[in-house]
Design a protein around this motif. Structure first.
Motif, mmCIF file in Angstrom:
data_model
loop_
_atom_site.group_PDB
_atom_site.id
_atom_site.type_symbol
_atom_site.label_atom_id
_atom_site.label_comp_id
_atom_site.label_asym_id
_atom_site.label_seq_id
_atom_site.Cartn_x
_atom_site.Cartn_y
_atom_site.Cartn_z
ATOM 1 N N SER A 1 1.138 2.221 -61.779
ATOM 2 C CA SER A 1 1.560 2.095 -60.377
ATOM 3 C C SER A 1 2.890 1.356 -60.220
ATOM 4 N N ASP A 2 3.211 0.443 -61.138
ATOM 5 C CA ASP A 2 4.463 -0.304 -60.980
ATOM 6 C C ASP A 2 5.639 0.342 -61.719
ATOM 7 N N GLU B 1 -1.447 -8.907 -69.087
ATOM 8 C CA GLU B 1 -2.387 -8.947 -67.973
ATOM 9 C C GLU B 1 -3.651 -9.735 -68.317
ATOM 10 N N THR C 1 -4.049 0.675 -64.844
ATOM 11 C CA THR C 1 -3.790 1.159 -63.484
ATOM 12 C C THR C 1 -2.529 0.517 -62.919
ATOM 13 N N LYS C 2 -2.386 -0.766 -63.146
ATOM 14 C CA LYS C 2 -1.207 -1.491 -62.659
ATOM 15 C C LYS C 2 0.054 -1.012 -63.372
#
Length: 279
Positions: free
Chosen positions: A250-251, A74, A246-247
């Protein structure tokens, strides 16, 4: 003439900015850690099965490795751009402060004392301090039983401090440089129990060569919120890491990594914790 110079300067600045972006370099670029180019140095444990382990073939595996790899991606770094640096518990703050690593993902519990020296992103995992004993040992079922036992932990860990100060002050505490040394002592009956986070203990118990030899007592002696350690004051990097975490949750990548690394030990993990650092 002044306008021409200003325009030229702005154009040069734009070229430099685009070049840095193309290399994956922004504030997360690791040039200041001595690697140069598009590399990033990340601190992990090398001796923690399930979390951070250097395998015999020289590769790295574990939940912390998966988290660090996801975060690095990221930030603009492929897995091949990561330089892994061993980060023993007692050395994590020094490695961060000295710029030897960009950040540390090494079962690094967030504490007020540590936050005096470094900043954290996350937390990204909630563990609990527990005890690992030999599978045939029924003499240790509660923390008070440690007062007459030989207990092993790792120098610089919050687990060792917790035992010394609160849980079993009369235990014969041995502090080693790594958990693998404690595990050898447990197997050889040089010590009676190993204490640290249940996630770390589950990682050891899940190894093929250890299956059936050890068991977790099943105590929740503390809450250990694992954070990603970074240089104090680097709020930009902190925000980017928090966004990556966070990503990841969530994924579905976070739960996938938990299952892959802790599943063999039938470890029941807590849900992904709410991010609190930097908020």
């Amino acid at each position: 003439m002044k306008l021409h110079k200003a325009t030229a300067a702005a154009a040069a600045a734009l070229v430099l900015s685009l070049t840095a972006t193309a290399c994956g370099g922004d504030s997360a670029d690791d040039g200041d850690s001595g690697d140069g180019g598009g590399k990033i140095t990340i601190g992990i444990k090398f001796d923690q099965p399930g979390l951070g382990l250097k395998t015999p073939d020289g590769t790295f595996a574990g939940f912390d490795v998966d988290v660090a790899t996801y975060v690095a991606k990221e930030l603009g770094y492929d897995a091949k751009d990561i330089v892994w640096k061993e980060s023993p518990s007692a050395e994590r703050e020094n490695l961060i402060s000295n710029g030897d690593v960009k950040f540390v993902v090494a079962s690094y519990s967030i504490t007020d004392e540590r936050k005096q020296k470094v900043d954290f992103a996350g937390p990204y995992f909630l563990a609990h301090q527990d005890l690992l004993v030999r599978a045939d040992d029924s003499s240790i079922t509660k923390v008070e039983d440690l007062n007459s036992k030989k207990l092993c932990s790792v120098t610089g860990s919050t687990s060792a401090q917790n035992v010394k100060e609160k849980l079993a002050p009369k235990a014969d505490l041995l502090e080693n440089g790594g958990y693998s040394e404690c595990l050898t002592g447990l197997e050889n009956k040089a010590v009676d129990a190993l204490t640290t986070d249940n996630s770390i203990l589950a990682g050891y118990a899940a190894q093929k060569e250890h299956q059936g030899k050890f068991k977790l007592v099943g105590l929740k002696l503390s809450d250990e919120n694992y954070g990603i350690g970074l240089k104090k004051g680097d709020t930009e990097l902190q925000s980017k890491i928090n966004a990556a975490l966070t990503k990841m949750e969530s994924d579905g990548s976070w739960q996938k990594a938990v299952t892959a690394n802790f599943g063999p030990a039938n470890y029941e993990n807590e849900p992904a914790p709410k991010i609190t650092e930097g908020s």
